[in-house]
Structures are given as C-alpha cells and as structure tokens.
Motif scaffolding. Structure first.
Motif, PDB file in Angstrom:
ATOM      1  N   UNK A 147       0.831  -1.207   0.000  1.00 53.36           N
ATOM      2  CA  UNK A 147       0.000   0.000   0.000  1.00 53.36           C
ATOM      3  C   UNK A 147       0.864   1.255   0.000  1.00 53.36           C
ATOM      4  N   UNK A 148       1.939   1.255   0.767  1.00 47.11           N
ATOM      5  CA  UNK A 148       2.823   2.416   0.786  1.00 47.11           C
ATOM      6  C   UNK A 148       3.456   2.653  -0.574  1.00 47.11           C
ATOM      7  N   UNK A 149       3.897   1.572  -1.238  1.00 45.23           N
ATOM      8  CA  UNK A 149       4.539   1.740  -2.544  1.00 45.23           C
ATOM      9  C   UNK A 149       3.539   2.250  -3.585  1.00 45.23           C
ATOM     10  N   UNK A 150       2.307   1.715  -3.560  1.00 48.07           N
ATOM     11  CA  UNK A 150       1.298   2.177  -4.517  1.00 48.07           C
ATOM     12  C   UNK A 150       0.963   3.650  -4.292  1.00 48.07           C
TER      13      UNK A 150
ATOM     14  N   UNK B 283       1.764   2.275 -11.740  1.00 50.81           N
ATOM     15  CA  UNK B 283       0.728   2.373 -10.715  1.00 50.81           C
ATOM     16  C   UNK B 283      -0.182   1.150 -10.765  1.00 50.81           C
ATOM     17  N   UNK B 284      -0.525   0.713 -12.012  1.00 49.91           N
ATOM     18  CA  UNK B 284      -1.377  -0.457 -12.153  1.00 49.91           C
ATOM     19  C   UNK B 284      -0.684  -1.708 -11.605  1.00 49.91           C
ATOM     20  N   UNK B 285       0.619  -1.845 -11.836  1.00 49.67           N
ATOM     21  CA  UNK B 285       1.352  -3.004 -11.319  1.00 49.67           C
ATOM     22  C   UNK B 285       1.417  -2.986  -9.789  1.00 49.67           C
ATOM     23  N   UNK B 286       1.614  -1.785  -9.217  1.00 51.46           N
ATOM     24  CA  UNK B 286       1.652  -1.670  -7.761  1.00 51.46           C
ATOM     25  C   UNK B 286       0.302  -1.990  -7.152  1.00 51.46           C
ATOM     26  N   UNK B 287      -0.795  -1.513  -7.793  1.00 50.81           N
ATOM     27  CA  UNK B 287      -2.137  -1.823  -7.273  1.00 50.81           C
ATOM     28  C   UNK B 287      -2.449  -3.308  -7.404  1.00 50.81           C
TER      29      UNK B 287
END
Length: 296
Positions: free
Chosen positions: A217-220, A233-237
């Motif tokens: 969550x922090x990385x996204x 952003x899509x990969x992080x989510x």
C-alpha cells in the motif's frame, strides 16, 4: 571342599585343633564385622559431610571425572611400561604423576576461585596437563579407535571440571558467562530460519502477510503521488490487491479485529514516516517549564 564326614572325622581325631580353628574363625568373623562396621560408618560420615550437601549434578560430575581420570591413568600405566620401560614398584609409584598433578591443580584452582574469584594459572595448568596426559596415553594405543578413546577421556574429565567451576563462579560472583555475538541461534535468526520470540508459526505468518500488505500500500501510494506512469501504478495496485487477497485468506483479516488494527497501525506508521523529521521529543534531563529549583 571337604565333605561333612571328613570334617566329623577330623574333629573326632583332633579335637584341640578343631577347637582352635573354631575360635580363630569366630575371631575372624568378629574382626570382619568390626571392620565392616567401621567402613560403613566412615562411608556414612563421608556421604553426610561431602555428598549430601552437594547438588546431584556436582556428584555426577565428580563420578564421571573420576572414571575418565581412571581411564587416563590406565593409559599412562601402559605407556610407562611399554615406552619408558618402568617395572615393579617404580612403575607403581611413577605411572600416574600427571593425574596427581591434574587433581592438585584442580584443587588449587577451586581454592583460588573461592578466595580470589578466579581459577588463575592453576586453571590453565589443568587443561595443559590434561592435554599432555591425553596425548601420551594415546601414543601407546594399538588402534585408531583406542587412541581416540584415550584422547577423549581426559578431555571429558577436564570439561566436566570446567563446567563445575563455571557454576561455582556464577554462584560466588553472582555473574553469568559472557554472551557471544556469534552463536548458532544468532546465525539462524540472521538467516531467517528461527524467531527471536516465542510466537507460533501461524502468528509469524500472519504478521508477515500483514506487513506485506502495508508495504504494498505504501509503494502504490508513493507511485501515485509521485506522478509515476499508469503502468507502474497499475502493477503496484495489482501487487497490493494480491497481497490483500492472501492476507484475507490466510490470516482471517476480514473477521479478526485485532489484526485489522495491527494492519492499520502499520499503514499509519509507514504513511507518516516523514513526520519523524519534525518530531521534537523531550530531552529526559531537561527541566520542565514550571519547575522551580529549590534554593540552597
């Protein structure tokens, strides 16, 4: 062994000799009874004086060390006869001089421990003489297993003596042994194969899964606020969604209020890391604002 008829004939033919033998036998039995009684009282006194007050582990240590010292002395007996050529009374008097020196050094080391809180040079002498007698007794061995056994026996006795000294040192000084920085436990913890706490495997797994969700969550959030590309952003989510699914499946996050609070606490701490820069903790030794010093 004479038969009953032969004994009867001997008594009939020589009654005086038979009476003398009977009296000597009775005297021998009485003397044996007195000797056994004296030995029994001596053993009971030694047990009450030296064995009963000691803990069981100290008694077992002394017994095991005595057996190992006997094995070492037997090796020195053979060494003195086969290598040194000693025989007769001279061999009996000189074969165990190193074992006697070891016992003397051990007694002196224990006295130094009680008086000076350290074994001193006598403690080093115990190990040096033990290694010497182990090497000498193994040099006359007839096979490799026998040599290894004769090497191990004195070292076992020295190790038991060392452990007894460590317990007594702790009892007298009230301090423990040093804590090594490099131990098997620390290595296993460093490699991630062991835990420093007594948590169960399920608790450890749940904590790691919740931490994985909070970090994702922090990385996204950081990527979205930093203006990263839509693909990142899509990969992080997607990674956050996968970590959340695993946490709900394996930790009971949806129904466990305590783990929900733990996850929110981790997220709050990770999201507000920059607030640590502006934190102004109070100095412990700084006086309070309303503190009035007492006049001298």
């Amino acid at each position: 062994m004479p038969t009953f008829e032969e004994i009867t004939a001997f008594v009939t033919e020589k009654p005086l000799a038979a009476a003398v033998i009977a009296l000597l036998s009775l005297a021998g039995l009485a003397l044996a009874f007195l000797v056994i009684r004296v030995v029994w009282r001596a053993v009971a006194w030694l047990f009450t004086r030296y064995v009963a007050p000691r803990p069981v582990e100290d008694v077992l240590t002394i017994v095991a060390a005595s057996i190992a010292t006997g094995v070492s002395a037997q090796g020195m007996w053979r060494f003195s006869g086969d290598v040194l050529g000693l025989d007769g009374p001279l061999r009996l008097l000189l074969f165990a001089f190193i074992e006697v020196a070891i016992i003397t050094s051990a007694v002196r080391a224990r006295r130094n421990m009680r008086e000076n809180f350290s074994a001193g040079i006598d403690g080093i002498a115990v190990w040096a003489l033990t290694c010497l007698t182990a090497v000498l007794s193994s040099m006359d061995a007839r096979s490799v297993p026998e040599a290894l056994f004769r090497l191990a026996a004195p070292l076992v006795a020295a190790w038991l003596w060392e452990r007894g000294m460590a317990i007594e040192r702790h009892r007298i000084r009230g301090t423990g042994r040093i804590n090594w920085r490099l131990t098997p436990e620390r290595l296993l913890v460093r490699m991630g194969l062991a835990e420093v706490s007594d948590r169960t495997a399920s608790e450890v797994d749940a904590h790691r899964r919740l931490t994985r969700v909070a970090l994702a969550a922090k990385r996204a959030k950081a990527l979205r606020e930093g203006g990263a590309s839509e693909r990142k952003v899509r990969a992080a989510l997607s990674k956050l969604d996968k970590a959340m699914d695993q946490a709900v499946e394996h930790t009971g996050l949806a129904v466990d209020a305590s783990r929900q609070e733990a996850l929110l606490a981790q997220i709050a701490a990770l999201y507000n890391t920059s607030a640590l820069i502006d934190a102004d903790p109070r100095v412990p030794w700084e006086p309070e604002a309303d503190h009035q010093p007492v006049p001298a």
